[in-house]
Motif scaffolding. Structure first.
Motif, PDB file in Angstrom:
ATOM      1  N   ALA A  49      13.546  61.722  73.323  1.00 30.99           N
ATOM      2  CA  ALA A  49      13.316  60.439  73.989  1.00 30.99           C
ATOM      3  C   ALA A  49      14.582  59.588  73.961  1.00 30.99           C
ATOM      4  CB  ALA A  49      12.152  59.692  73.347  1.00 30.99           C
ATOM      5  N   MET A  50      15.311  59.613  72.849  1.00 31.28           N
ATOM      6  CA  MET A  50      16.580  58.887  72.767  1.00 31.28           C
ATOM      7  C   MET A  50      17.544  59.410  73.831  1.00 31.28           C
ATOM      8  SD  MET A  50      17.131  58.784  68.616  1.00 31.28           S
ATOM      9  CE  MET A  50      18.787  58.094  68.688  1.00 31.28           C
ATOM     10  N   ARG A  51      17.645  60.717  73.933  1.00 28.15           N
ATOM     11  CA  ARG A  51      18.538  61.341  74.912  1.00 28.15           C
ATOM     12  C   ARG A  51      18.168  60.907  76.329  1.00 28.15           C
ATOM     13  NH1 ARG A  51      17.716  66.207  73.413  1.00 28.15           N
ATOM     14  NH2 ARG A  51      19.307  66.136  71.799  1.00 28.15           N
ATOM     15  N   ALA A  52      16.875  60.872  76.615  1.00 26.81           N
ATOM     16  CA  ALA A  52      16.409  60.460  77.942  1.00 26.81           C
ATOM     17  C   ALA A  52      16.752  58.994  78.213  1.00 26.81           C
ATOM     18  CB  ALA A  52      14.904  60.692  78.072  1.00 26.81           C
ATOM     19  N   ARG A  53      16.616  58.140  77.201  1.00 26.89           N
ATOM     20  CA  ARG A  53      16.962  56.726  77.383  1.00 26.89           C
ATOM     21  C   ARG A  53      18.460  56.559  77.621  1.00 26.89           C
ATOM     22  NH1 ARG A  53      12.922  56.179  73.505  1.00 26.89           N
ATOM     23  NH2 ARG A  53      14.384  55.967  71.785  1.00 26.89           N
ATOM     24  N   TRP A  54      19.286  57.324  76.891  1.00 27.39           N
ATOM     25  CA  TRP A  54      20.739  57.244  77.116  1.00 27.39           C
ATOM     26  C   TRP A  54      21.083  57.768  78.506  1.00 27.39           C
ATOM     27  CZ3 TRP A  54      23.224  53.785  74.959  1.00 27.39           C
ATOM     28  CH2 TRP A  54      23.075  53.458  73.614  1.00 27.39           C
ATOM     29  N   SER A  55      20.423  58.825  78.940  1.00 30.22           N
ATOM     30  CA  SER A  55      20.672  59.361  80.275  1.00 30.22           C
ATOM     31  C   SER A  55      20.383  58.300  81.330  1.00 30.22           C
ATOM     32  CB  SER A  55      19.802  60.593  80.521  1.00 30.22           C
ATOM     33  OG  SER A  55      20.005  61.080  81.828  1.00 30.22           O
ATOM     34  N   SER A  56      19.275  57.599  81.170  1.00 25.75           N
ATOM     35  CA  SER A  56      18.908  56.539  82.108  1.00 25.75           C
ATOM     36  C   SER A  56      19.898  55.378  82.044  1.00 25.75           C
ATOM     37  CB  SER A  56      17.499  56.053  81.793  1.00 25.75           C
ATOM     38  OG  SER A  56      17.131  55.009  82.651  1.00 25.75           O
ATOM     39  N   ALA A  57      20.287  54.976  80.842  1.00 21.33           N
ATOM     40  CA  ALA A  57      21.231  53.863  80.688  1.00 21.33           C
ATOM     41  C   ALA A  57      22.576  54.177  81.331  1.00 21.33           C
ATOM     42  CB  ALA A  57      21.419  53.532  79.210  1.00 21.33           C
ATOM     43  N   ILE A  58      22.982  55.449  81.254  1.00 20.95           N
ATOM     44  CA  ILE A  58      24.265  55.868  81.811  1.00 20.95           C
ATOM     45  C   ILE A  58      24.188  55.981  83.335  1.00 20.95           C
ATOM     46  CG2 ILE A  58      25.880  57.811  81.955  1.00 20.95           C
ATOM     47  CD1 ILE A  58      25.227  58.258  78.888  1.00 20.95           C
ATOM     48  N   SER A  59      23.147  56.626  83.830  1.00 19.81           N
ATOM     49  CA  SER A  59      23.082  56.895  85.271  1.00 19.81           C
ATOM     50  C   SER A  59      22.446  55.768  86.076  1.00 19.81           C
ATOM     51  CB  SER A  59      22.347  58.202  85.538  1.00 19.81           C
ATOM     52  OG  SER A  59      21.026  58.124  85.055  1.00 19.81           O
ATOM     53  N   SER A  60      21.586  54.964  85.450  1.00 19.75           N
ATOM     54  CA  SER A  60      20.901  53.868  86.158  1.00 19.75           C
ATOM     55  C   SER A  60      20.817  52.637  85.267  1.00 19.75           C
ATOM     56  CB  SER A  60      19.487  54.297  86.548  1.00 19.75           C
ATOM     57  OG  SER A  60      19.502  55.434  87.347  1.00 19.75           O
ATOM     58  N   PRO A  61      21.956  51.955  85.024  1.00 17.54           N
ATOM     59  CA  PRO A  61      21.910  50.769  84.164  1.00 17.54           C
ATOM     60  C   PRO A  61      20.850  49.784  84.666  1.00 17.54           C
ATOM     61  CG  PRO A  61      24.176  51.294  84.767  1.00 17.54           C
ATOM     62  CD  PRO A  61      23.284  52.184  85.590  1.00 17.54           C
ATOM     63  N   PRO A  62      20.197  49.070  83.747  1.00 16.65           N
ATOM     64  CA  PRO A  62      19.092  48.197  84.149  1.00 16.65           C
ATOM     65  C   PRO A  62      19.507  46.963  84.957  1.00 16.65           C
ATOM     66  CG  PRO A  62      19.478  48.041  81.800  1.00 16.65           C
ATOM     67  CD  PRO A  62      20.350  49.138  82.312  1.00 16.65           C
ATOM     68  N   GLY A  63      20.790  46.682  85.041  1.00 13.93           N
ATOM     69  CA  GLY A  63      21.233  45.530  85.820  1.00 13.93           C
ATOM     70  C   GLY A  63      22.713  45.295  85.658  1.00 13.93           C
ATOM     71  N   PRO A  64      23.222  44.253  86.329  1.00 15.37           N
ATOM     72  CA  PRO A  64      24.639  43.925  86.201  1.00 15.37           C
ATOM     73  C   PRO A  64      24.998  43.604  84.751  1.00 15.37           C
ATOM     74  CG  PRO A  64      23.607  42.658  87.972  1.00 15.37           C
ATOM     75  CD  PRO A  64      22.508  43.352  87.220  1.00 15.37           C
ATOM     76  N   GLY A  65      26.185  44.008  84.336  1.00 16.06           N
ATOM     77  CA  GLY A  65      26.642  43.720  82.987  1.00 16.06           C
ATOM     78  C   GLY A  65      26.239  44.742  81.948  1.00 16.06           C
ATOM     79  N   PHE A  66      25.432  45.718  82.325  1.00 12.71           N
ATOM     80  CA  PHE A  66      25.036  46.775  81.399  1.00 12.71           C
ATOM     81  C   PHE A  66      25.958  47.967  81.600  1.00 12.71           C
ATOM     82  CE2 PHE A  66      21.256  44.264  81.587  1.00 12.71           C
ATOM     83  CZ  PHE A  66      20.655  44.397  80.352  1.00 12.71           C
ATOM     84  N   ALA A  67      26.439  48.550  80.499  1.00 16.27           N
ATOM     85  CA  ALA A  67      27.322  49.713  80.603  1.00 16.27           C
ATOM     86  C   ALA A  67      27.326  50.473  79.287  1.00 16.27           C
ATOM     87  CB  ALA A  67      28.750  49.286  80.943  1.00 16.27           C
ATOM     88  N   VAL A  68      27.633  51.749  79.382  1.00 14.99           N
ATOM     89  CA  VAL A  68      27.848  52.586  78.208  1.00 14.99           C
ATOM     90  C   VAL A  68      29.282  53.096  78.307  1.00 14.99           C
ATOM     91  CG1 VAL A  68      27.120  54.624  76.897  1.00 14.99           C
ATOM     92  CG2 VAL A  68      25.405  53.259  78.133  1.00 14.99           C
TER      93      VAL A  68
END
Length: 167
Positions: A49-68
């Motif tokens: 689940a952690m891996r899936a959340r990181w995948s989402s954060a990397i490929s589809s950030p939740p909004g402007p100003g979000f980045a990995v």
């Protein structure tokens, strides 16, 4: 004969699809190494689940100003930082790669990103008993600002203090 590099082969770049595996491995290894969370919390982690959340954060950030962002040593991901508007959400470096400048490079890149997005302050959270992180944050110019929060891990409660600085 020893081999020398004229320049260090270390860098920080935005995370890309596929980095979620390394980011997850770094996070789990770093959390385990601090000993602060306890093995019960580490054992209870849902790594897929952690891996899936990181995948989402990397490929589809939740909004402007979000980045990995990821720190590289040669081709290897050895650390990462996740940012949201005004905040460093997470910053971790593999235990064997700590004290080599990766954390400082990640924090500098994260602050640069926050400034570019218009932030005038940076905040982050640190586990109360993580003395090494507290020393790193203090040496980096951040200070505890009096706020704290308690996280329910499902195994035990964990307390964090907030650190902040002007950027």
């Amino acid at each position: 004969m020893a081999l020398f590099r004229e320049t260090a082969d270390v860098s920080v770049r935005p995370a890309v699809a596929g980095d979620e595996n390394a980011v997850t491995e770094v996070q789990v290894a770093a959390w385990r190494a601090t000993g602060v969370l306890g093995e019960g919390v580490i054992a209870a982690l849902d790594v897929p689940a952690m891996r899936a959340r990181w995948s989402s954060a990397i490929s589809s950030p939740p909004g402007p100003g979000f980045a990995v962002l990821v720190a590289l040593d040669g081709p290897d991901v050895v650390g990462f930082a996740a940012v949201s508007p005004g905040q460093v959400l997470s910053l971790e470096v593999l235990p064997g790669s700590q004290r080599a400048g990766h954390g400082s490079r990640l924090l500098a890149a994260a602050v640069d990103r926050l400034r570019a997005d218009g932030s005038e302050t940076v905040t982050t959270w640190s586990l109360v008993d993580d003395a090494a992180r507290a020393a790193f944050l203090e040496a980096s110019g951040l200070g505890e600002d009096g706020r704290s929060r308690t996280l329910a891990t499902g195994v035990r409660e964990v307390v964090e203090h907030r650190w902040s600085a002007q950027v």
